[in-house]
Design an enzyme around this catalytic site. Sequence first.
Site, PDB file in Angstrom:
ATOM      1  CG  ASP A   1     -10.274   4.214   4.096  1.00 23.24           C
ATOM      2  OD1 ASP A   1      -9.895   3.283   3.369  1.00 23.24           O
ATOM      3  OD2 ASP A   1      -9.856   5.383   3.971  1.00 23.24           O
TER       4      ASP A   1
ATOM      5  CG  ASP B   1      -2.295   0.652   0.903  1.00 26.93           C
ATOM      6  OD1 ASP B   1      -2.322   1.888   1.029  1.00 26.93           O
ATOM      7  OD2 ASP B   1      -3.293   0.007   0.538  1.00 26.93           O
TER       8      ASP B   1
ATOM      9  CG  ASP C   1      -6.741   5.633  -2.364  1.00 27.97           C
ATOM     10  OD1 ASP C   1      -7.897   6.098  -2.403  1.00 27.97           O
ATOM     11  OD2 ASP C   1      -6.198   5.270  -1.299  1.00 27.97           O
ATOM     12  CG  MET C   2      -9.443  10.533  -6.558  1.00 28.78           C
ATOM     13  SD  MET C   2     -10.225  11.733  -5.501  1.00 28.78           S
ATOM     14  CE  MET C   2     -10.635  12.978  -6.654  1.00 28.78           C
TER      15      MET C   2
END
Length: 736
Positions: free
Chosen positions: A556, A374, A486-487
């Site tokens: 998340d 990640d 991701d953003m």
Amino acid sequence: MAIRYDETRKVFTLQTEKSTYQMKVDGHGILLHTYFGGPADETDFSYLIVPEDHGFCGQPGDVVEDRTYSMDYYPLEYPVHGNGDYRVKALKAGWKGEVPGLDLRYDSHKIYPGKYGLPGLPAFFEAESEAAAAHRTVETLEIVLKDLYEEIYVTLYYGVFEKAGLITRAAVIENRGGKILEVKRAMSASFDFPEGDLDLIHFYGKHACERQFERRSVFHGISEIGSIRGTSSHQQNPFVILCEKAATEDFGGCWGVVLLYSGGFKIQVEKDQFDMTRLVCGLDDDEFIWELKGGERFVTPEAAVLYTDRGLTDLSQSLSAAYRKNLIRSWWKDRKRPVLVNNWEATYFNFNQEKLSGIARQASRLGLDMLVLDDGWFGKRDDDNSGLGDWKVNETKLGCSMKEMAEKVNGLGLKFGIWMEPEMVSEDSDLYRAHPDWAFQVPGRTPNRGRNQLVLDLTRKDVRDYIKTNVDHLLNNANIEYVKWDMNRSIESVGSAADPSQSQGALRHRYVLGLYEILEEFVTRHPRVLLEGCSGGGGRFDAGFLYYAPQTWCSDNTDAIERLRIQYGTSFGYPMSSVSAHVSVCPNHQNGRVTPFKTRGICAMQGAFGYELDLEKLDGEDQAEAKRQIERYQEYSDLFRNGSYYRLTSPFENSDFTAWSYVSEDKTCASLSVVYTDLHANPKGLRVKWKGLQEHGVYVLEGKEYSGKALMQGGMVLPKPECNYDSYMVIIEQKN
Ligand code: GLA
């Protein structure tokens, strides 16, 4: 024929196995919407419109003597601003500097086999098998409307998927005149329902708490669901359901409306003065002005609608089937997804090669398929304040190149994947120092920050090229088989140094078009890489993204109990195979809750399954349980990915437990998962009824035989929970 046109009565009837949809060109050339509901014949349903001289319902300019004819209460197919309709509209446009207004009348149409495409935008497509079939079941209808006075044309596109029960829509606005046309609002679709007594179901939320189910009566006035954040957002979702008041999971009329778009959107539902309901959906029109010069066209994103009279479960299952067959393109869509471990919650930014190798070794021992590295492997990135944009591997931190890292992981029998956030830039980055003008900024103002980062101006070709080159370079130089894209912020004021004159809304839309161009090239150049969408979890969980990525990190929030609600809400509009879900550590990092390891596994197996914790720290018992979970998931991955998904109870209504199940296509195998959410002294027996089984089939459940009918009508008694947040999972197989 899915689409019929009756020349004499000028009626278009669109037939699917679940629904009939009808429009009619009336005597004035107006395109009326006459029917959308359960399968009907080709009767001209305009008989349902009762002409009346209603007060304050005026007439279009060319209708002089008939005061019963008004756009203000006729059901319309694509309502526009400017011809006397005072309800929410699909289109608002006009010559620059002049009073905006349109009056669209029928011009021509065409019908052809197959599905229209929308270059540069996500869209449903006819599957190869459907295109090759002798009898084509997917058809397109294009209806061209022209303004009564000016050379302004609108083409309405309809894709009819007869088998799936799905109808797609899009509109193309075209300026064939000499002046500049300003489009101020261009919705993808509008639907008029004569019914006023409907419920609206939508999915609201926030970061770490996405897609919460809410059902309420459609009231007089306008209900609005939308996002002005430049993304489809955590807060609202571009999928809603209108349904009959009596509709339940198992019966009742429901219209599921989905917008295939990952940026800001707007869905409005208006119950009007005559108790009719209109739903419009499309691009967010906040600060939106799109200029069209003569000869130019504007294409809206695609919307799709599916009607069923068999309740919410059928709606979700039918939509999921349509997504799987006609929207998701990924090579992975019908393949077993790797069970992965992601190091985010295990290490956050604090990792090195030794730590990652330790997790990978343990993953390999437990039977996992993939390690995902990640955030934190690139540039100067030891926290979330710097480094975004510098997609060069930090070899000092990793102790090797990315290629070597992938090889080490592959050497353990695991695939290797990485996290990226290509749309963003940190001010503390080499990229920003070299190209400050590549970030959206408003001249003379310090930019708003979100997670201390700025948004790259994807409307610029040089920026898009930079991203494509960097992504390609990484994927071409190491064996990377998965990317989490991701953003991590909302988009607000967007100043483009390249084109300061554009409206905010237009820039935000061009941003999304830029993103789609990048993603299109990604999937074309790297078709075997498993792409997972993410935006701080599920901030961009939408059907547009599904066109490129078969799965999205759902939230998340990895707490199993809060995930029950998040995944329940998500299941209404999206296939569970697209819901990425991981087992994490306890106390949970987001809310501190402690749940059994077993329960965390059962919740994560509801979607695309994985782990997000330090596998090296698992004690013997949890290791054994993890092994069991992985074995079970591997064995039944087909059932979980392709089976029909049933919501058996709602976590918003049943406080004692949440239950769901998967039933294989041939109904010979089914799973039941239950998570207990409360404990009681002197407890009552908890029962649950299975769904979707073979009525006359005999199933073996915990060593005993039951008929499908018994399990569905009588149900089963659940074992008593033994601890807080206990859970239960069982797989039954048909015997005969
Ligand atoms: C987002 C994602 C997380 C993680 C972090 C990394 O919040 O949703 O899963 O990848 O970014 O910064």
